[in-house]
Design a protein around this motif. Structure first.
Motif, PDB file in Angstrom:
ATOM      1  N   GLU A  77       0.673  -1.337   0.111  1.00 38.95           N
ATOM      2  CA  GLU A  77       0.028  -0.046   0.106  1.00 38.95           C
ATOM      3  C   GLU A  77       0.930   1.348   0.118  1.00 38.95           C
ATOM      4  OE1 GLU A  77      -4.191  -0.492   2.360  1.00 38.95           O
ATOM      5  OE2 GLU A  77      -2.335  -1.199   3.372  1.00 38.95           O
ATOM      6  N   ALA A  78       2.051   1.367   0.750  1.00 38.12           N
ATOM      7  CA  ALA A  78       2.834   2.486   0.662  1.00 38.12           C
ATOM      8  C   ALA A  78       3.580   2.644  -0.535  1.00 38.12           C
ATOM      9  CB  ALA A  78       3.861   2.285   1.984  1.00 38.12           C
ATOM     10  N   LEU A  79       3.816   1.409  -1.404  1.00 34.81           N
ATOM     11  CA  LEU A  79       4.561   1.761  -2.539  1.00 34.81           C
ATOM     12  C   LEU A  79       3.376   2.069  -3.542  1.00 34.81           C
ATOM     13  CD1 LEU A  79       6.787   0.937  -4.580  1.00 34.81           C
ATOM     14  CD2 LEU A  79       5.560  -1.344  -4.993  1.00 34.81           C
ATOM     15  N   PHE A  92       4.608   6.460  -1.465  1.00 31.32           N
ATOM     16  CA  PHE A  92       5.691   6.788  -0.566  1.00 31.32           C
ATOM     17  C   PHE A  92       6.847   6.237  -0.577  1.00 31.32           C
ATOM     18  CE2 PHE A  92       7.067   5.884   3.996  1.00 31.32           C
ATOM     19  CZ  PHE A  92       7.258   7.307   4.296  1.00 31.32           C
ATOM     20  N   LEU A  93       6.901   4.951  -1.236  1.00 26.43           N
ATOM     21  CA  LEU A  93       8.169   4.254  -1.512  1.00 26.43           C
ATOM     22  C   LEU A  93       8.298   4.353  -3.134  1.00 26.43           C
ATOM     23  CD1 LEU A  93       7.523   0.879   0.582  1.00 26.43           C
ATOM     24  CD2 LEU A  93       8.822   3.051   1.435  1.00 26.43           C
ATOM     25  N   CYS A  94       9.925   4.616  -3.356  1.00 27.80           N
ATOM     26  CA  CYS A  94      10.152   4.271  -4.703  1.00 27.80           C
ATOM     27  C   CYS A  94      10.483   2.791  -4.922  1.00 27.80           C
ATOM     28  CB  CYS A  94      11.418   5.216  -5.184  1.00 27.80           C
ATOM     29  SG  CYS A  94      12.926   4.770  -4.189  1.00 27.80           S
ATOM     30  N   ARG A  95      10.796   2.229  -4.027  1.00 25.53           N
ATOM     31  CA  ARG A  95      11.029   0.495  -4.525  1.00 25.53           C
ATOM     32  C   ARG A  95      10.582  -0.336  -3.105  1.00 25.53           C
ATOM     33  NH1 ARG A  95      17.231   0.477  -6.924  1.00 25.53           N
ATOM     34  NH2 ARG A  95      17.199   2.213  -8.354  1.00 25.53           N
ATOM     35  N   LEU A  96      10.327  -1.431  -3.509  1.00 28.95           N
ATOM     36  CA  LEU A  96       9.695  -2.328  -2.547  1.00 28.95           C
ATOM     37  C   LEU A  96      10.827  -3.547  -2.811  1.00 28.95           C
ATOM     38  CD1 LEU A  96       8.124  -3.379  -0.016  1.00 28.95           C
ATOM     39  CD2 LEU A  96       6.333  -4.099  -1.883  1.00 28.95           C
ATOM     40  N   LEU A  97      11.747  -3.914  -1.860  1.00 28.65           N
ATOM     41  CA  LEU A  97      12.658  -4.932  -2.100  1.00 28.65           C
ATOM     42  C   LEU A  97      12.336  -6.161  -1.507  1.00 28.65           C
ATOM     43  CD1 LEU A  97      15.470  -2.110  -1.253  1.00 28.65           C
ATOM     44  CD2 LEU A  97      14.689  -2.824  -3.679  1.00 28.65           C
TER      45      LEU A  97
END
Length: 266
Positions: free
Chosen positions: A178-180, A184-189
């Protein structure tokens, strides 16, 4: 020379142009207390002055989450009165401003959870990446805490006005996905490759021309109307400085010679 922290709960490691600003308050799940809020501007000023620190990564110390927010145990002491609460919030804002106004790129590397004041810290950073499974939230509505407008602006810039309202109005937690999706996030790793991916991102940034990154950050912050942004004239001067630099000559030469550039920030 190593940077000496005013508190053992925040420490700096510097290697290969990357400064790691580590939150190390494990007994409180990496909550920020007043000592830490007050120490952060001092550390950011020291990193600003450190020529070999080209990018700053804010994260939890190894094995610890990013930040669980403000230390709630201080609510009945240093935040027990309206005056104490306002002074505490001012320390928060000064910490956020110190991160945002730093001329060098800042990256929040988030894992575990990012709550309350931790969302403010991450929002003040230029880039935010997170490990799969990280949880985000702002529980202010359940604590009776008020956010000052300057601090709120960082959150609104990071997630947008409607999402910020939802987070404050409901106090619910967001998943990393959801943050991605909220921007809010540029990447989810991935869980397993998180640390290596953060290192790779930071080293990629550190290898680029420092004056160019400084000028770009100033112009983007001005366009986003963040607090304490440079004036248009200051942004234009920073851009002009790039064209008068040795790094500009190096960048052109490296391109023509088909090699990696070696920038000095001069």
């Amino acid at each position: 020379m190593a940077i000496i922290s005013p508190t053992p709960k925040l420490r700096v490691e510097l290697a290969h142009g990357v400064a790691r600003l580590l939150i190390d308050n494990g007994s409180k799940r990496n909550a920020f207390d007043l000592e830490m809020w007050r120490a952060l501007p001092t550390l950011m000023a020291a990193l600003e002055a450190k020529a070999d620190a080209r990018v700053i990564v804010l994260s939890g110390a190894p094995g610890l989450p990013f930040c669980s927010g403000a230390d709630i145990s201080e609510f009945s002491t240093v935040r027990a009165t309206s005056g104490g609460g306002r002074a505490y919030e001012q320390a928060n804002v000064e910490a956020f401003d110190a991160i945002s106004s730093c001329s060098k790129p800042t990256v929040a590397a988030i894992s575990g959870f990012c709550m309350g004041g931790g969302m403010g810290l991450a929002s003040a950073c230029d880039l935010r990446v997170a490990r799969e499974g990280t949880v985000f939230g702002i529980p202010a509505g359940r604590l009776g805490v008020g956010y000052p407008p300057s601090a709120m602006r960082y959150v609104v810039t990071a997630v947008g006005a409607q999402r910020a309202m939802e987070m404050f109005f409901t106090a619910r937690r967001l998943t990393a996905r959801e943050a991605l999706g909220a921007g809010f996030l540029c990447r989810l790793l991935d869980q397993e490759t998180f640390e290596g991916a953060v290192d790779e991102l930071a080293e990629t940034i550190a290898a680029n021309a420092p004056l160019t990154l400084c000028a770009a950050k100033a112009a983007i912050r001005a366009a986003a109307q963040l607090p304490n942004t440079p004036t248009l004239e200051e942004c234009e001067a920073l851009a002009a400085k790039c064209f008068d630099s040795a790094d500009y000559m190096e960048g052109r030469a490296a391109f023509l010679e088909k090699r990696a550039p070696k920038f000095t920030g001069k």
